[in-house]
Scaffold this motif. Sequence first.
Motif, PDB file in Angstrom:
ATOM      1  N   HIS A   1       0.814  -1.211   0.000  1.00  0.00           N
ATOM      2  CA  HIS A   1       0.000   0.000   0.000  1.00  0.00           C
ATOM      3  C   HIS A   1       0.853   1.268   0.000  1.00  0.00           C
ATOM      4  CE1 HIS A   1      -3.734  -2.232   0.907  1.00  0.00           C
ATOM      5  NE2 HIS A   1      -2.952  -2.990   1.637  1.00  0.00           N
ATOM      6  N   PHE A   2       0.296   2.325  -0.557  1.00  0.00           N
ATOM      7  CA  PHE A   2       0.874   3.660  -0.471  1.00  0.00           C
ATOM      8  C   PHE A   2       0.666   4.201   0.936  1.00  0.00           C
ATOM      9  CE2 PHE A   2       0.544   8.341  -1.378  1.00  0.00           C
ATOM     10  CZ  PHE A   2       1.861   8.520  -1.802  1.00  0.00           C
ATOM     11  N   ARG A   3       1.614   5.003   1.408  1.00  0.00           N
ATOM     12  CA  ARG A   3       1.614   5.438   2.814  1.00  0.00           C
ATOM     13  C   ARG A   3       0.427   6.322   3.185  1.00  0.00           C
ATOM     14  NH1 ARG A   3       5.427   8.109  -0.048  1.00  0.00           N
ATOM     15  NH2 ARG A   3       5.269  10.381  -0.187  1.00  0.00           N
TER      16      ARG A   3
ATOM     17  N   SER B   1      -6.611   9.350  -2.164  1.00  0.00           N
ATOM     18  CA  SER B   1      -5.458   9.784  -1.385  1.00  0.00           C
ATOM     19  C   SER B   1      -4.570  10.686  -2.231  1.00  0.00           C
ATOM     20  CB  SER B   1      -4.654   8.560  -0.909  1.00  0.00           C
ATOM     21  OG  SER B   1      -3.910   8.012  -1.980  1.00  0.00           O
ATOM     22  N   SER B   2      -3.401  11.032  -1.709  1.00  0.00           N
ATOM     23  CA  SER B   2      -2.451  11.847  -2.467  1.00  0.00           C
ATOM     24  C   SER B   2      -1.629  11.004  -3.435  1.00  0.00           C
ATOM     25  CB  SER B   2      -1.505  12.578  -1.499  1.00  0.00           C
ATOM     26  OG  SER B   2      -0.753  11.648  -0.734  1.00  0.00           O
ATOM     27  N   PHE B   3      -1.964   9.743  -3.556  1.00  0.00           N
ATOM     28  CA  PHE B   3      -1.256   8.826  -4.440  1.00  0.00           C
ATOM     29  C   PHE B   3      -1.296   9.311  -5.882  1.00  0.00           C
ATOM     30  CE2 PHE B   3      -1.619   5.033  -7.244  1.00  0.00           C
ATOM     31  CZ  PHE B   3      -0.326   4.537  -7.078  1.00  0.00           C
ATOM     32  N   ASP B   4      -0.126   9.421  -6.497  1.00  0.00           N
ATOM     33  CA  ASP B   4      -0.005   9.827  -7.893  1.00  0.00           C
ATOM     34  C   ASP B   4       1.030   8.930  -8.558  1.00  0.00           C
ATOM     35  OD1 ASP B   4      -0.246  11.165 -10.286  1.00  0.00           O
ATOM     36  OD2 ASP B   4       1.120  12.785  -9.702  1.00  0.00           O
ATOM     37  N   PRO B   5       0.591   7.877  -9.237  1.00  0.00           N
ATOM     38  CA  PRO B   5       1.542   6.894  -9.765  1.00  0.00           C
ATOM     39  C   PRO B   5       2.493   7.484 -10.796  1.00  0.00           C
ATOM     40  CG  PRO B   5      -0.648   6.546 -10.687  1.00  0.00           C
ATOM     41  CD  PRO B   5      -0.793   7.566  -9.600  1.00  0.00           C
ATOM     42  N   ASP B   6       3.737   6.984 -10.769  1.00  0.00           N
ATOM     43  CA  ASP B   6       4.722   7.388 -11.765  1.00  0.00           C
ATOM     44  C   ASP B   6       5.211   6.194 -12.583  1.00  0.00           C
ATOM     45  OD1 ASP B   6       6.442   6.015 -10.018  1.00  0.00           O
ATOM     46  OD2 ASP B   6       7.142   7.860  -9.080  1.00  0.00           O
ATOM     47  N   THR B   7       4.705   5.013 -12.251  1.00  0.00           N
ATOM     48  CA  THR B   7       5.060   3.788 -12.965  1.00  0.00           C
ATOM     49  C   THR B   7       3.767   3.069 -13.336  1.00  0.00           C
ATOM     50  OG1 THR B   7       7.110   3.563 -11.718  1.00  0.00           O
ATOM     51  CG2 THR B   7       6.302   1.590 -12.827  1.00  0.00           C
ATOM     52  N   PHE B   8       3.639   2.703 -14.593  1.00  0.00           N
ATOM     53  CA  PHE B   8       2.412   2.074 -15.075  1.00  0.00           C
ATOM     54  C   PHE B   8       2.724   0.722 -15.702  1.00  0.00           C
ATOM     55  CE2 PHE B   8       1.742   6.604 -15.030  1.00  0.00           C
ATOM     56  CZ  PHE B   8       0.484   6.743 -14.445  1.00  0.00           C
ATOM     57  N   VAL B   9       1.858  -0.250 -15.419  1.00  0.00           N
ATOM     58  CA  VAL B   9       1.981  -1.573 -16.017  1.00  0.00           C
ATOM     59  C   VAL B   9       0.772  -1.799 -16.917  1.00  0.00           C
ATOM     60  CG1 VAL B   9       2.101  -4.051 -15.589  1.00  0.00           C
ATOM     61  CG2 VAL B   9       3.269  -2.462 -14.046  1.00  0.00           C
TER      62      VAL B   9
ATOM     63  N   PRO C   1      -5.037   0.509 -23.218  1.00  0.00           N
ATOM     64  CA  PRO C   1      -6.438   0.350 -22.806  1.00  0.00           C
ATOM     65  C   PRO C   1      -6.632   0.245 -21.290  1.00  0.00           C
ATOM     66  CG  PRO C   1      -5.982  -1.020 -24.721  1.00  0.00           C
ATOM     67  CD  PRO C   1      -4.662  -0.475 -24.270  1.00  0.00           C
ATOM     68  N   PHE C   2      -5.812  -0.557 -20.617  1.00  0.00           N
ATOM     69  CA  PHE C   2      -5.951  -0.744 -19.173  1.00  0.00           C
ATOM     70  C   PHE C   2      -4.569  -0.815 -18.532  1.00  0.00           C
ATOM     71  CE2 PHE C   2      -9.861  -2.529 -20.890  1.00  0.00           C
ATOM     72  CZ  PHE C   2     -10.832  -1.992 -20.046  1.00  0.00           C
ATOM     73  N   ALA C   3      -4.428  -0.189 -17.363  1.00  0.00           N
ATOM     74  CA  ALA C   3      -3.140  -0.212 -16.670  1.00  0.00           C
ATOM     75  C   ALA C   3      -3.355  -0.149 -15.163  1.00  0.00           C
ATOM     76  CB  ALA C   3      -2.256   0.953 -17.109  1.00  0.00           C
ATOM     77  N   GLU C   4      -2.318  -0.526 -14.436  1.00  0.00           N
ATOM     78  CA  GLU C   4      -2.255  -0.330 -12.995  1.00  0.00           C
ATOM     79  C   GLU C   4      -1.065   0.568 -12.692  1.00  0.00           C
ATOM     80  OE1 GLU C   4      -4.363  -4.497 -11.605  1.00  0.00           O
ATOM     81  OE2 GLU C   4      -2.167  -4.423 -11.745  1.00  0.00           O
ATOM     82  N   GLY C   5      -1.203   1.384 -11.638  1.00  0.00           N
ATOM     83  CA  GLY C   5      -0.188   2.382 -11.357  1.00  0.00           C
ATOM     84  C   GLY C   5       0.486   2.192 -10.014  1.00  0.00           C
ATOM     85  N   PHE C   6       1.760   2.586  -9.959  1.00  0.00           N
ATOM     86  CA  PHE C   6       2.562   2.399  -8.762  1.00  0.00           C
ATOM     87  C   PHE C   6       3.508   3.579  -8.578  1.00  0.00           C
ATOM     88  CE2 PHE C   6       1.567  -1.637 -10.693  1.00  0.00           C
ATOM     89  CZ  PHE C   6       1.147  -2.428  -9.634  1.00  0.00           C
ATOM     90  N   THR C   7       3.981   3.744  -7.367  1.00  0.00           N
ATOM     91  CA  THR C   7       5.149   4.576  -7.098  1.00  0.00           C
ATOM     92  C   THR C   7       6.232   3.658  -6.538  1.00  0.00           C
ATOM     93  OG1 THR C   7       4.461   5.104  -4.838  1.00  0.00           O
ATOM     94  CG2 THR C   7       3.773   6.619  -6.589  1.00  0.00           C
ATOM     95  N   SER C   8       7.477   3.905  -6.916  1.00  0.00           N
ATOM     96  CA  SER C   8       8.565   3.048  -6.451  1.00  0.00           C
ATOM     97  C   SER C   8       9.289   3.707  -5.283  1.00  0.00           C
ATOM     98  CB  SER C   8       9.551   2.759  -7.582  1.00  0.00           C
ATOM     99  OG  SER C   8      10.079   3.957  -8.100  1.00  0.00           O
ATOM    100  N   LEU C   9       9.765   2.880  -4.367  1.00  0.00           N
ATOM    101  CA  LEU C   9      10.489   3.400  -3.216  1.00  0.00           C
ATOM    102  C   LEU C   9      11.805   4.034  -3.655  1.00  0.00           C
ATOM    103  CD1 LEU C   9       9.747   3.444  -0.236  1.00  0.00           C
ATOM    104  CD2 LEU C   9      11.192   1.434   0.102  1.00  0.00           C
ATOM    105  N   HIS C  10      12.443   3.429  -4.637  1.00  0.00           N
ATOM    106  CA  HIS C  10      13.620   4.024  -5.266  1.00  0.00           C
ATOM    107  C   HIS C  10      13.695   3.509  -6.693  1.00  0.00           C
ATOM    108  CE1 HIS C  10      15.855   0.222  -4.871  1.00  0.00           C
ATOM    109  NE2 HIS C  10      15.356   0.154  -3.651  1.00  0.00           N
TER     110      HIS C  10
END
Length: 232
Positions: free
Chosen positions: A105-107, A153-161, A215-224
């Motif tokens: 989870h995002f913090r 939340s303030s979650f703003d993904p910078d990595t997309f799959v 068409p469809f993606a999931e988003g993430f932020t990486s710790l580093h």
Amino acid sequence: MSVLAIVAHPDDADIFCGGTLAKHADRGDDVTIVHMTRGELGTADGTEEEIAAVREEEARQSGSELGASVEFLEFLDGRVTYSMENRLEIVETIREHDPELILTHFRDDMHPDHRVTSRLVTDAYYMASLPLVETNSEPCDPSNVYCFGKPTSSFDPDTFVDVSEHVEQKMRAVKAHESQAAWLDEHGGIDGEFDDFVENVRARTRTLGQRAGVPFAEGFTSLHTTPVSYLE
């Protein structure tokens, strides 16, 4: 590659990263979902133990749909707390599985279990490689932690799959959580983005896909930043 998702509740992995987990499993990666709790506060239909039994079975069905192994820790739904003892339990969980990637989870999240799980996992990730931190398993050194989050939340993904080829698999996994779907449809005011549980999961995946140009993606932020296939 070994991928470990550590999530607070039985439906969290499917909602936020189910397509990504299915994509990794489809190419032959070892995928495991570890649930902190059994989700026993997730509905009002029965005792906590009865609800937990239903939700655990739903999680095992959804995990099978994604091609993932499913495990449960002994934390209590709605009562996950931060402590050194709990951090070390997650260190041991990470070491036991020795993953290359960790998803959690995002913090920043409305749900307290999500927030605490995020902190426990990211702190345990740091400690998992330290030889002088003693647990039953040997130290390990995962490459990275990727966090998923709620649009509220303030979650703003910078990595997309890109999960376009696995979105139907993801949705079948989400639909396996029948008890939670009914609960969230009736209590959308608590989790506002889930007024229509199943359709909103698909819509969110489509919206992230638009940001990623697929068409469809999931988003993430990486710790580093460490380049890894799929999660780059």
